[in-house]
Design a protein around this motif. Structure first.
Motif, PDB file in Angstrom:
ATOM      1  N   LEU A   1       7.384  -2.450   7.163  1.00 59.04           N
ATOM      2  CA  LEU A   1       6.228  -2.131   7.993  1.00 59.04           C
ATOM      3  C   LEU A   1       5.145  -3.191   7.889  1.00 59.04           C
ATOM      4  O   LEU A   1       4.102  -3.102   8.533  1.00 59.04           O
ATOM      5  CB  LEU A   1       5.658  -0.764   7.596  1.00 59.04           C
ATOM      6  CG  LEU A   1       6.619   0.429   7.733  1.00 59.04           C
ATOM      7  CD1 LEU A   1       5.944   1.715   7.297  1.00 59.04           C
ATOM      8  CD2 LEU A   1       7.129   0.549   9.161  1.00 59.04           C
ATOM      9  N   GLY A   2       5.386  -4.199   7.067  1.00 54.74           N
ATOM     10  CA  GLY A   2       4.423  -5.281   6.942  1.00 54.74           C
ATOM     11  C   GLY A   2       3.235  -4.916   6.068  1.00 54.74           C
ATOM     12  O   GLY A   2       2.949  -3.751   5.806  1.00 54.74           O
ATOM     13  N   MET A   3       2.526  -5.949   5.610  1.00 50.98           N
ATOM     14  CA  MET A   3       1.320  -5.791   4.801  1.00 50.98           C
ATOM     15  C   MET A   3       0.149  -6.396   5.564  1.00 50.98           C
ATOM     16  O   MET A   3       0.276  -7.490   6.116  1.00 50.98           O
ATOM     17  CB  MET A   3       1.508  -6.516   3.459  1.00 50.98           C
ATOM     18  CG  MET A   3       0.299  -6.440   2.538  1.00 50.98           C
ATOM     19  SD  MET A   3       0.034  -4.798   1.855  1.00 50.98           S
ATOM     20  CE  MET A   3       1.465  -4.644   0.782  1.00 50.98           C
ATOM     21  N   PRO A   4      -0.989  -5.709   5.641  1.00 49.27           N
ATOM     22  CA  PRO A   4      -2.137  -6.299   6.332  1.00 49.27           C
ATOM     23  C   PRO A   4      -2.467  -7.686   5.800  1.00 49.27           C
ATOM     24  O   PRO A   4      -2.633  -7.880   4.595  1.00 49.27           O
ATOM     25  CB  PRO A   4      -3.267  -5.300   6.046  1.00 49.27           C
ATOM     26  CG  PRO A   4      -2.564  -3.985   5.865  1.00 49.27           C
ATOM     27  CD  PRO A   4      -1.278  -4.342   5.166  1.00 49.27           C
ATOM     28  N   ALA A   5      -2.554  -8.655   6.709  1.00 46.52           N
ATOM     29  CA  ALA A   5      -2.777 -10.051   6.304  1.00 46.52           C
ATOM     30  C   ALA A   5      -4.085 -10.235   5.553  1.00 46.52           C
ATOM     31  O   ALA A   5      -4.193 -11.102   4.686  1.00 46.52           O
ATOM     32  CB  ALA A   5      -2.754 -10.948   7.546  1.00 46.52           C
ATOM     33  N   ILE A   6      -5.090  -9.402   5.859  1.00 45.47           N
ATOM     34  CA  ILE A   6      -6.407  -9.582   5.253  1.00 45.47           C
ATOM     35  C   ILE A   6      -6.354  -9.443   3.735  1.00 45.47           C
ATOM     36  O   ILE A   6      -7.133 -10.081   3.015  1.00 45.47           O
ATOM     37  CB  ILE A   6      -7.424  -8.578   5.860  1.00 45.47           C
ATOM     38  CG1 ILE A   6      -8.857  -8.939   5.466  1.00 45.47           C
ATOM     39  CG2 ILE A   6      -7.076  -7.155   5.491  1.00 45.47           C
ATOM     40  CD1 ILE A   6      -9.360 -10.226   6.042  1.00 45.47           C
ATOM     41  N   TYR A   7      -5.422  -8.644   3.215  1.00 48.34           N
ATOM     42  CA  TYR A   7      -5.327  -8.477   1.763  1.00 48.34           C
ATOM     43  C   TYR A   7      -4.825  -9.756   1.096  1.00 48.34           C
ATOM     44  O   TYR A   7      -5.268 -10.115   0.000  1.00 48.34           O
ATOM     45  CB  TYR A   7      -4.405  -7.306   1.409  1.00 48.34           C
ATOM     46  CG  TYR A   7      -4.898  -5.957   1.869  1.00 48.34           C
ATOM     47  CD1 TYR A   7      -6.253  -5.724   2.107  1.00 48.34           C
ATOM     48  CD2 TYR A   7      -4.018  -4.912   2.084  1.00 48.34           C
ATOM     49  CE1 TYR A   7      -6.705  -4.491   2.535  1.00 48.34           C
ATOM     50  CE2 TYR A   7      -4.458  -3.673   2.515  1.00 48.34           C
ATOM     51  CZ  TYR A   7      -5.798  -3.463   2.736  1.00 48.34           C
ATOM     52  OH  TYR A   7      -6.247  -2.246   3.159  1.00 48.34           O
ATOM     53  N   LEU A   8      -3.891 -10.445   1.751  1.00 51.50           N
ATOM     54  CA  LEU A   8      -3.410 -11.708   1.199  1.00 51.50           C
ATOM     55  C   LEU A   8      -4.503 -12.774   1.292  1.00 51.50           C
ATOM     56  O   LEU A   8      -4.617 -13.629   0.421  1.00 51.50           O
ATOM     57  CB  LEU A   8      -2.148 -12.156   1.935  1.00 51.50           C
ATOM     58  CG  LEU A   8      -0.939 -11.218   1.848  1.00 51.50           C
ATOM     59  CD1 LEU A   8       0.299 -11.907   2.381  1.00 51.50           C
ATOM     60  CD2 LEU A   8      -0.704 -10.724   0.437  1.00 51.50           C
ATOM     61  N   HIS A   9      -5.297 -12.723   2.355  1.00 48.69           N
ATOM     62  CA  HIS A   9      -6.443 -13.635   2.477  1.00 48.69           C
ATOM     63  C   HIS A   9      -7.408 -13.405   1.316  1.00 48.69           C
ATOM     64  O   HIS A   9      -7.899 -14.365   0.699  1.00 48.69           O
ATOM     65  CB  HIS A   9      -7.147 -13.395   3.810  1.00 48.69           C
ATOM     66  CG  HIS A   9      -8.445 -14.124   3.957  1.00 48.69           C
ATOM     67  ND1 HIS A   9      -8.516 -15.482   4.180  1.00 48.69           N
ATOM     68  CD2 HIS A   9      -9.733 -13.682   3.890  1.00 48.69           C
ATOM     69  CE1 HIS A   9      -9.790 -15.849   4.253  1.00 48.69           C
ATOM     70  NE2 HIS A   9     -10.535 -14.775   4.080  1.00 48.69           N
TER      71      HIS A   9
END
Length: 354
Positions: free
Chosen positions: A11-19
């Motif tokens: 389902l993917g991971m929100p990109a903002i958390y990796l940022h």
């Protein structure tokens, strides 16, 4: 037996958390740009509350971040940076709730939007409300990181909602206390009990009636509706073509090679093509869809010239980009930009000028 991250529904991971994690790495002296590029992620694409990163790439980045930083407590450090607005519509819904209990109910229902594969179950006993956190996949070495970020992040967000650390709150953790936790214990404002039978947030039931500082009934209703729609769409977007598109959207260099995307998703090139065909899609079609989305965004919101945009989208020159854009939209990039400028509001025009 639980599935592994690589075989579970992605389902993917929100990109903002990796940022946010990348910014944290930079603050402790790790070259986060190099690390992101080695994982195949485009640093410029992660600062988004809309994009999601494929779970294999997210897992690889977090694993390398822990190893190369030499900091097993990265999850605790990240928890301190988790501000409510970063959580998209769910963050807005939580912030506009009436009570702490309402906010925790929203987290229980919509957590999948922010952290796939985690579930929260509530039970009450002897005046205590226990929110048990479980995971339906085997996270391996990432388990500690995810639980640290989730549980300690809830402590921080509870304080953001009510104005102070919730009195009587405590955290339960399965397994023995890890050695690294001793360095953080004095910084955590609530008791943490290890060797528990579950990972959980425990709060006196009476505290659930605590008012939230940012209550807004109208905003709460609209943002909850957004969460419902997002949850429906996320569930529908669980097909293989959506997984491929997530990798394409955040890849560096762009566009990615088919072989690289197949490797990221743990399938052969032949299998990737076949599974896309089963969904009436193709790799090139998905690349072109992402290119069109990016092209429109760059034409509307950047001052880049056509040659620079063509380069960013992986075209040899502006002429090739112009032909492709006209084929997709029926208009040239220059005409599209002119029309967008005319329809922009004064505020949008000022932002574009900046």
């Amino acid at each position: 037996m639980r599935a592994s991250v690589s075989t579970a529904q992605d389902l993917g991971m929100p990109a903002i958390y990796l940022h946010l994690l990348a910014e944290l790495l930079r603050s402790i002296g790790v070259d986060e740009q190099d690390l992101l590029l080695r994982v195949g992620l485009d640093p410029a694409r992660l600062d988004s509350t809309d994009l999601r990163v494929s779970q294999p790439q997210a897992s690889e980045f977090v694993t390398r971040a822990i190893i190369e930083s030499g900091e097993p407590g990265l999850g605790i450090l990240l928890a301190k940076e988790l501000k409510l607005p970063l959580h998209g519509a769910l963050g807005t819904a939580v912030m506009s709730s009436r009570t702490l209990g309402d906010a925790l109910e929203l987290m229980t229902r919509y957590l999948t939007l922010r952290v796939p594969h985690l579930q929260v179950r509530k039970r009450e006993n002897a005046g205590l409300a226990c929110y048990q956190v479980t995971c339906d996949v085997d996270l391996g070495p990432l388990h500690g990181f995810i639980m640290d970020a989730m549980l300690f992040g809830c402590v921080s967000m509870g304080a953001q909602l009510t104005g102070s650390v919730v009195d009587g709150l405590k955290i339960l953790r399965r397994g023995p206390e890890p050695a690294y936790f001793r360095r953080f214990r004095s910084q955590i404002p609530v008791p943490v009990e290890f060797d528990a039978t579950e990972n959980a947030l425990v709060v006196p039931a009476a505290r659930l009636a605590m008012p939230v500082r940012f209550t807004d009934d109208q905003l709460a209703a609209s943002s909850r509706a957004q969460c419902e729609e997002a949850l429906r769409q996320l569930t529908e977007d669980a097909g293989f073509s959506c997984r491929v598109r997530r990798v394409i959207e955040t890849s560096h260099p762009f566009p990615p090679k088919l072989a690289r995307v197949a490797g990221t998703l743990f399938v052969s090139e032949r299998t990737l093509k076949r599974r896309l065909q089963e969904e009436q899609a193709s790799f090139q079609q998905l690349v072109d869809e992402v290119r069109l989305d990016r092209a429109g965004d760059l034409l509307r919101n950047s001052g880049l010239n056509l040659s620079q945009i063509a380069d960013a989208l992986g075209y040899a020159d502006a002429a090739n980009f112009t032909r492709a854009f006209k084929r997709w939209t029926g208009t040239s990039p220059s005409q599209y930009r002119t029309q967008a400028d005319r329809s922009a509001t004064p505020a949008q025009q000022a932002l574009a000028a900046d």
